[in-house]
Each structure stands twice: as C-alpha cells, then as structure tokens.
Design a protein around this motif. Structure first.
Motif, PDB file in Angstrom:
ATOM      1  N   GLY A 151       0.778  -1.260  -0.065  1.00 20.03           N
ATOM      2  CA  GLY A 151      -0.037  -0.096  -0.015  1.00 20.03           C
ATOM      3  C   GLY A 151       0.833   1.081   0.064  1.00 20.03           C
ATOM      4  O   GLY A 151       0.614   2.138  -0.774  1.00 20.03           O
ATOM      5  N   GLY A 152       1.985   1.224   0.817  1.00 19.43           N
ATOM      6  CA  GLY A 152       2.570   2.296   0.815  1.00 19.43           C
ATOM      7  C   GLY A 152       3.494   2.761  -0.453  1.00 19.43           C
ATOM      8  O   GLY A 152       3.755   3.753  -0.784  1.00 19.43           O
ATOM      9  N   ILE A 153       3.982   1.596  -1.088  1.00 17.41           N
ATOM     10  CA  ILE A 153       4.521   1.894  -2.542  1.00 17.41           C
ATOM     11  C   ILE A 153       3.444   2.582  -3.514  1.00 17.41           C
ATOM     12  O   ILE A 153       3.817   3.244  -4.282  1.00 17.41           O
ATOM     13  CB  ILE A 153       4.944   0.336  -2.883  1.00 17.41           C
ATOM     14  N   ALA A 154       2.320   1.978  -3.377  1.00 13.25           N
ATOM     15  CA  ALA A 154       1.346   2.609  -4.327  1.00 13.25           C
ATOM     16  C   ALA A 154       1.003   4.030  -3.973  1.00 13.25           C
ATOM     17  O   ALA A 154       0.990   4.837  -4.833  1.00 13.25           O
ATOM     18  CB  ALA A 154      -0.044   1.823  -4.140  1.00 13.25           C
ATOM     19  N   VAL A 155       1.089   4.438  -2.706  1.00 14.96           N
ATOM     20  CA  VAL A 155       1.021   5.767  -2.378  1.00 14.96           C
ATOM     21  C   VAL A 155       2.125   6.586  -2.807  1.00 14.96           C
ATOM     22  O   VAL A 155       2.069   7.840  -3.306  1.00 14.96           O
ATOM     23  CB  VAL A 155       1.127   5.946  -0.563  1.00 14.96           C
ATOM     24  N   VAL A 197       0.494   3.962   4.405  1.00 12.53           N
ATOM     25  CA  VAL A 197      -0.827   3.853   4.635  1.00 12.53           C
ATOM     26  C   VAL A 197      -1.343   3.529   5.906  1.00 12.53           C
ATOM     27  O   VAL A 197      -0.500   3.326   6.761  1.00 12.53           O
ATOM     28  CB  VAL A 197      -1.690   2.608   3.911  1.00 12.53           C
ATOM     29  N   ARG A 198      -2.618   3.938   6.057  1.00 12.26           N
ATOM     30  CA  ARG A 198      -3.043   3.373   7.616  1.00 12.26           C
ATOM     31  C   ARG A 198      -3.705   1.985   7.739  1.00 12.26           C
ATOM     32  O   ARG A 198      -4.443   1.685   6.471  1.00 12.26           O
ATOM     33  CB  ARG A 198      -4.225   4.612   7.896  1.00 12.26           C
ATOM     34  N   GLY A 199      -3.450   1.437   8.811  1.00 15.07           N
ATOM     35  CA  GLY A 199      -3.885   0.027   8.684  1.00 15.07           C
ATOM     36  C   GLY A 199      -3.302  -0.701  10.099  1.00 15.07           C
ATOM     37  O   GLY A 199      -3.210   0.129  10.963  1.00 15.07           O
ATOM     38  N   GLY A 200      -3.062  -1.743  10.045  1.00 17.72           N
ATOM     39  CA  GLY A 200      -2.602  -2.286  11.471  1.00 17.72           C
ATOM     40  C   GLY A 200      -2.327  -3.812  11.300  1.00 17.72           C
ATOM     41  O   GLY A 200      -2.633  -4.493  10.254  1.00 17.72           O
ATOM     42  N   LYS A 201      -1.826  -4.141  12.566  1.00 13.29           N
ATOM     43  CA  LYS A 201      -1.713  -5.560  12.497  1.00 13.29           C
ATOM     44  C   LYS A 201      -0.742  -6.378  11.649  1.00 13.29           C
ATOM     45  O   LYS A 201      -0.874  -7.546  11.406  1.00 13.29           O
ATOM     46  CB  LYS A 201      -2.753  -6.728  12.801  1.00 13.29           C
ATOM     47  N   ILE A 202       0.250  -5.195  11.279  1.00 14.85           N
ATOM     48  CA  ILE A 202       1.222  -5.881  10.380  1.00 14.85           C
ATOM     49  C   ILE A 202       1.957  -6.960  10.999  1.00 14.85           C
ATOM     50  O   ILE A 202       2.361  -7.180  12.136  1.00 14.85           O
ATOM     51  CB  ILE A 202       2.392  -4.876   9.939  1.00 14.85           C
ATOM     52  N   HIS A 203       2.723  -7.960  10.037  1.00 10.73           N
ATOM     53  CA  HIS A 203       3.570  -8.841  10.603  1.00 10.73           C
ATOM     54  C   HIS A 203       2.558 -10.055  11.318  1.00 10.73           C
ATOM     55  O   HIS A 203       3.197 -10.702  11.790  1.00 10.73           O
ATOM     56  CB  HIS A 203       4.701  -8.480  11.607  1.00 10.73           C
ATOM     57  N   SER A 204       1.115 -10.091  10.879  1.00 11.77           N
ATOM     58  CA  SER A 204       0.470 -10.863  11.455  1.00 11.77           C
ATOM     59  C   SER A 204      -0.407 -11.336  10.554  1.00 11.77           C
ATOM     60  O   SER A 204      -0.613 -10.785   9.536  1.00 11.77           O
ATOM     61  CB  SER A 204      -0.229 -10.737  12.661  1.00 11.77           C
ATOM     62  N   SER A 205      -1.231 -12.521  10.489  1.00  8.19           N
ATOM     63  CA  SER A 205      -2.086 -13.069   9.743  1.00  8.19           C
ATOM     64  C   SER A 205      -3.377 -12.243   9.487  1.00  8.19           C
ATOM     65  O   SER A 205      -4.471 -12.566   9.008  1.00  8.19           O
ATOM     66  CB  SER A 205      -2.736 -14.526   9.841  1.00  8.19           C
ATOM     67  N   GLU A 206      -3.638 -11.318  10.408  1.00  9.20           N
ATOM     68  CA  GLU A 206      -4.647 -10.322  10.572  1.00  9.20           C
ATOM     69  C   GLU A 206      -4.323  -8.749   9.960  1.00  9.20           C
ATOM     70  O   GLU A 206      -5.073  -8.072  10.113  1.00  9.20           O
ATOM     71  CB  GLU A 206      -5.030  -9.946  12.060  1.00  9.20           C
ATOM     72  N   GLU A 207      -3.141  -8.599   9.237  1.00  5.87           N
ATOM     73  CA  GLU A 207      -2.723  -7.537   8.755  1.00  5.87           C
ATOM     74  C   GLU A 207      -3.842  -7.035   7.792  1.00  5.87           C
ATOM     75  O   GLU A 207      -4.566  -7.661   7.069  1.00  5.87           O
ATOM     76  CB  GLU A 207      -1.540  -7.658   7.649  1.00  5.87           C
ATOM     77  N   ILE A 236      -6.571   0.133   5.642  1.00  6.93           N
ATOM     78  CA  ILE A 236      -7.825   1.124   5.538  1.00  6.93           C
ATOM     79  C   ILE A 236      -7.892   1.758   4.209  1.00  6.93           C
ATOM     80  O   ILE A 236      -6.841   2.570   3.885  1.00  6.93           O
ATOM     81  CB  ILE A 236      -7.819   2.037   6.660  1.00  6.93           C
ATOM     82  N   VAL A 237      -8.776   1.329   3.343  1.00  2.75           N
ATOM     83  CA  VAL A 237      -8.592   1.622   1.963  1.00  2.75           C
ATOM     84  C   VAL A 237      -8.474   3.172   1.649  1.00  2.75           C
ATOM     85  O   VAL A 237      -7.772   3.728   0.662  1.00  2.75           O
ATOM     86  CB  VAL A 237      -9.638   0.975   0.991  1.00  2.75           C
ATOM     87  N   GLU A 238      -9.537   3.868   2.523  1.00  2.00           N
ATOM     88  CA  GLU A 238      -9.469   5.376   2.083  1.00  2.00           C
ATOM     89  C   GLU A 238      -8.104   6.147   2.491  1.00  2.00           C
ATOM     90  O   GLU A 238      -7.951   7.212   1.889  1.00  2.00           O
ATOM     91  CB  GLU A 238     -10.669   5.942   3.138  1.00  2.00           C
ATOM     92  N   SER A 239      -7.254   5.420   3.287  1.00  2.00           N
ATOM     93  CA  SER A 239      -6.035   5.989   3.464  1.00  2.00           C
ATOM     94  C   SER A 239      -5.215   6.196   2.283  1.00  2.00           C
ATOM     95  O   SER A 239      -4.022   6.677   2.067  1.00  2.00           O
ATOM     96  CB  SER A 239      -5.450   5.398   4.849  1.00  2.00           C
ATOM     97  N   LEU A 240      -5.411   5.324   1.280  1.00  2.00           N
ATOM     98  CA  LEU A 240      -4.498   5.363   0.102  1.00  2.00           C
ATOM     99  C   LEU A 240      -4.684   6.804  -0.438  1.00  2.00           C
ATOM    100  O   LEU A 240      -3.643   7.486  -1.048  1.00  2.00           O
ATOM    101  CB  LEU A 240      -5.202   4.400  -1.098  1.00  2.00           C
ATOM    102  N   ALA A 241      -5.827   7.365  -0.748  1.00  2.00           N
ATOM    103  CA  ALA A 241      -6.160   8.623  -1.307  1.00  2.00           C
ATOM    104  C   ALA A 241      -5.601   9.566  -0.159  1.00  2.00           C
ATOM    105  O   ALA A 241      -4.998  10.697  -0.668  1.00  2.00           O
ATOM    106  CB  ALA A 241      -7.586   8.850  -1.607  1.00  2.00           C
ATOM    107  N   GLU A 242      -5.687   9.506   0.943  1.00  2.00           N
ATOM    108  CA  GLU A 242      -5.402  10.478   2.051  1.00  2.00           C
ATOM    109  C   GLU A 242      -3.867  10.618   2.136  1.00  2.00           C
ATOM    110  O   GLU A 242      -3.369  11.655   1.802  1.00  2.00           O
ATOM    111  CB  GLU A 242      -5.699   9.975   3.437  1.00  2.00           C
ATOM    112  N   ARG A 243      -3.063   9.617   1.989  1.00  2.00           N
ATOM    113  CA  ARG A 243      -1.574   9.583   2.397  1.00  2.00           C
ATOM    114  C   ARG A 243      -0.927   9.923   0.886  1.00  2.00           C
ATOM    115  O   ARG A 243      -0.097  10.577   0.895  1.00  2.00           O
ATOM    116  CB  ARG A 243      -1.257   8.293   2.647  1.00  2.00           C
ATOM    117  N   ALA A 244      -1.487   9.585  -0.435  1.00  2.00           N
ATOM    118  CA  ALA A 244      -1.013  10.093  -1.416  1.00  2.00           C
ATOM    119  C   ALA A 244      -1.154  11.825  -1.614  1.00  2.00           C
ATOM    120  O   ALA A 244      -0.197  12.265  -2.061  1.00  2.00           O
ATOM    121  CB  ALA A 244      -1.709   9.462  -2.764  1.00  2.00           C
TER     122      ALA A 244
END
Length: 402
Positions: A133-137, A366-376, A379-387
């Motif tokens: 997601g960060g690379i896309a931003v 991006v905004r999101g969470g639980k990275i490095h786990s199977s629950e990563e 938050i899709v709206e953050s793509l536009a926000e952070r771009a």
C-alpha cells in the motif's frame, strides 16, 4: 482545510485519483517473502513496469553479498532479490530520496496468502499495509508531482529494496549511496497507528550470533571431560537478559545446537537482538556483547565467537528531523488531516537514512494495522489520504508556490 495553492490542489487531486487499490491487490497477490527469490523477481518486474511511468533511469540492482551463520556454526552466503533503483533529474536544485520495500514477512509456505475484505473499506492480506500500500501511495504522489510545473526543480531517487524485513543487509550500501546529498527523505512504512500517527524517534537494532564451541563427552561415563555448549549458551542468554536497562532492550531469541541426550553437546549458537536508544547506548551494547562472551568463555572453559553487527543505527529526533515532521504536520492540517508523531520501538530503513545525516519521515505509508501477522489490514480510504499528503509534502519540500 488550510491554504493550498492552485498548483498544490491540482497535484493533490491527481494523486488521490490514481488507481492505487487495484495496484495493491495485484501486488499483494504475489508472495514476496524475503527469502522467496522467485516471488521477489516477479514483484520487482511488476513494480518496474509501473515505475517506468516516471522519467529518469530505472534499473533492478543486485544485492550486495551477505553471509549468515547456519545451525552448525558455519558461515554461508544467502541470496536476496534485486532492488529497484530510479534516478530522476540528478542535476535539479532540490534532491529528495523516497524508499520502500517489496518484501514481506510471509514466506512461500506461510498460510497467510490471500486477500479478504474484512469490512467495508478494510482489506486484509499479506503486505497490504506493510508495504505494498505504501509503494502505491509513493508512486501516485510522484506521478502527480511530475504532472505539475514544479517538476523541473525536483530531482529524486527511489529505492525499493527486497530485504528490509530481514535487516536490509543486501541493500544498505545502495541506501547509503542514494541518501548522499539529499535534502530530505520519505519512507513508506505504514503509519505507526491506525489513526495516521507517524513514528518519530527509533532505537537502533543489532542482530548477533554467539557461537559456543565446547567439548563432547559421554554423558554417563565421563561427563566431567565435556564442556557443555548448551549450558554456556544459556548462561550467555541469562547474563545478557539481566543487562537490560533503560536505553537498551535485549532479546535472547533462540539457541541452536545439541544432539543425543547421552552426549555432552559441543556446539550451541545463541541468536540475540539488541536495541539501543542512542549512539552511546549502542557503544555500551557492543562492549557488553564482547565482555559477556569473554566472561562466559572463561567460566565454562569454552570458546565463544561473536558474529553480527548493529545494522540499524539509532534514529533520534534531531532538530532537522523535527522541522521535516512539522512540515508534514502542516501539510496534513491543510488537507484536513491530523498528523502527530510518537517514538517507536521498531526499526526500518529510516534508521539507516537518518544515520547518513538526512532527515526522514519513515511512516508516510497507509493507515492499517496488525502488520507481521495473519490479521494485517489496510484502511482503503487512506490510500487517497496519504497520496495527497505525500504529493503536498514533496511540493513544499521543492519550494512550490502559486
């Protein structure tokens, strides 16, 4: 919303409109675990195709040679994927560095391999936040800036490495070269918190293997003739654990070695991670490793080899870094986004970039969470926000107005 110029508004709108979600879905469908060289080759090609939309010189560079210590205490070479490296207008008056990583922590045999919509606007999947997601931003922001009349003033390098999740040992030299002469850097790790909070100061990180050579003997007939490497390694772990202090966290993570229960083990390897808060703490930690190894070797009559280094230097909040964070905060405020920051216990390529003397905000993703786990999740709206945030930040770093 604050004061945004016509140039800035056009770039913000363009960045926000890029098809980032489709890119994330395509990229996250490819397993690119740090040791999956085939998957890394596939994702590197996909990224190169997309980043070719930007001007400049784009290459996929081989990683530097890297060695590790195996379970038998022997050094062996390990492979890493190639790193995407883009150079645009190196003669321009303002030079920036933007970085990301294509690898994830999910190996080819990990059960977490597919994308799932967890809720409306929340996408779960491997690497969706960390950091495809960060690379896309990043790409969306750069395309928007390139479409503005400010672009000729801006030069930049993009590095997307293949080994960040395993310490960037094969790409550290590339990152250091790319950081030379840069005014500032932006790295696209996910936000430190789901609300968009940035990571500020970070500790350093060092990974070490302490290789204990003892002496084998029969566990029943003549154990006194043996020198138990497992016991010595355990003593190392306990002593290092007892040395934890404010400014230095220590994690004894694993002991390899041993064998049949009727043999005194003659080899053990302790894997340990140390996280010093400051350069002074790092110096103390380096001395601690050597002193502890020597003390245990003497007490247990064994030989202790120390292999490893501090691959991530501490990243304090300097005056220059705070000025960059403040610029990002103001850009966020002008977009109606509340941007704050806090210290983090994690490490990333931002540590290495800051050590080159370049101020860096390393959680522009991006905004999101639980990275490095199977629950990563993302938050899709953050793509536009952070771009939008990135595009505005880059323009202001370039000195855009009008």
């Amino acid at each position: 919303m604050g004061a945004i110029s016509t140039t800035e508004q056009a770039a913000v709108e363009r960045a926000s409109a890029e098809p980032m979600l489709a890119q994330v879905e395509a990229w996250s469908a490819v397993n690119s675990g740090s040791r999956n060289l085939d998957g890394l080759a596939s994702i590197a090609g996909m990224l190169a195709d997309k980043f070719a939309a930007l001007p400049g010189s784009l290459v996929l560079e081989d990683a530097a040679p890297v060695e590790t210590v195996d379970e038998r205490g022997k050094k062996l070479s390990i492979g890493h994927g190639r790193n995407l490296h883009l150079k645009v207008r190196p003669e321009a008056p303002v030079q920036l560095l933007l970085t990301g990583h294509m690898d994830t922590v999910f190996g080819v045999d990990h059960p977490f391999q597919s994308l799932t919509w967890l809720d409306e606007g929340v996408l779960g999947g491997p690497g969706v936040a960390d950091m495809k997601g960060g690379i896309a931003v990043m790409l969306a922001a750069l395309k928007a800036v390139e479409a503005s009349d400010v672009a000729p003033r801006l030069g930049y390098e993009v590095v997307i490495n293949s080994d960040e999740e395993v310490g960037s040992t094969g790409s550290a030299q590339l990152l250091a070269r790319a950081a030379e002469g840069k005014k500032a850097a932006l790295t696209y790790e996910p936000a430190a918190l789901p609300d968009g909070t940035l990571a500020g100061a970070r500790p350093g990180s060092g990974n070490f293997s302490l290789i204990v050579h003892g002496r084998s003997a029969h566990a029943g007939r003549n154990p006194e003739d043996g020198r138990n490497a497992i016991i010595a390694a355990a003593d190392l772990a306990l002593r290092l654990n007892a040395a934890k202090a404010p400014g230095l966290n220590i994690n004894a993570a694993r002991i390899d070695g041993g064998g049949p229960t009727n043999v005194v083990p003659d080899l053990a390897i302790l894997r340990v991670n140390l996280r010093p808060a400051t350069p002074q703490d790092e110096a103390k930690a380096a001395a601690l490793i050597q002193e502890t190894a020597a003390a245990v070797a003497a007490e247990h009559d064994v030989v202790v080899e120390v292999d490893g280094s501090f691959g991530r230097p501490p990243k304090p909040m300097t005056r220059e870094a705070e000025a960059l964070f403040t610029l990002v905060k103001q850009a966020g405020a002008d977009l109606g986004q509340t941007i704050g920051w806090q210290a983090s216990g994690g490490v990333c390529d931002g540590n290495n970039i800051a050590a080159c003397g370049v101020p860096v905000v390393d959680t522009m993703g991006v905004r999101g969470g639980k990275i490095h786990s199977s629950e990563e999740y993302l938050i899709v709206e953050s793509l536009a926000e952070r771009a939008a945030l990135s595009a505005l930040t880059i323009l202001r770093l370039t000195g855009a107005n009008g």
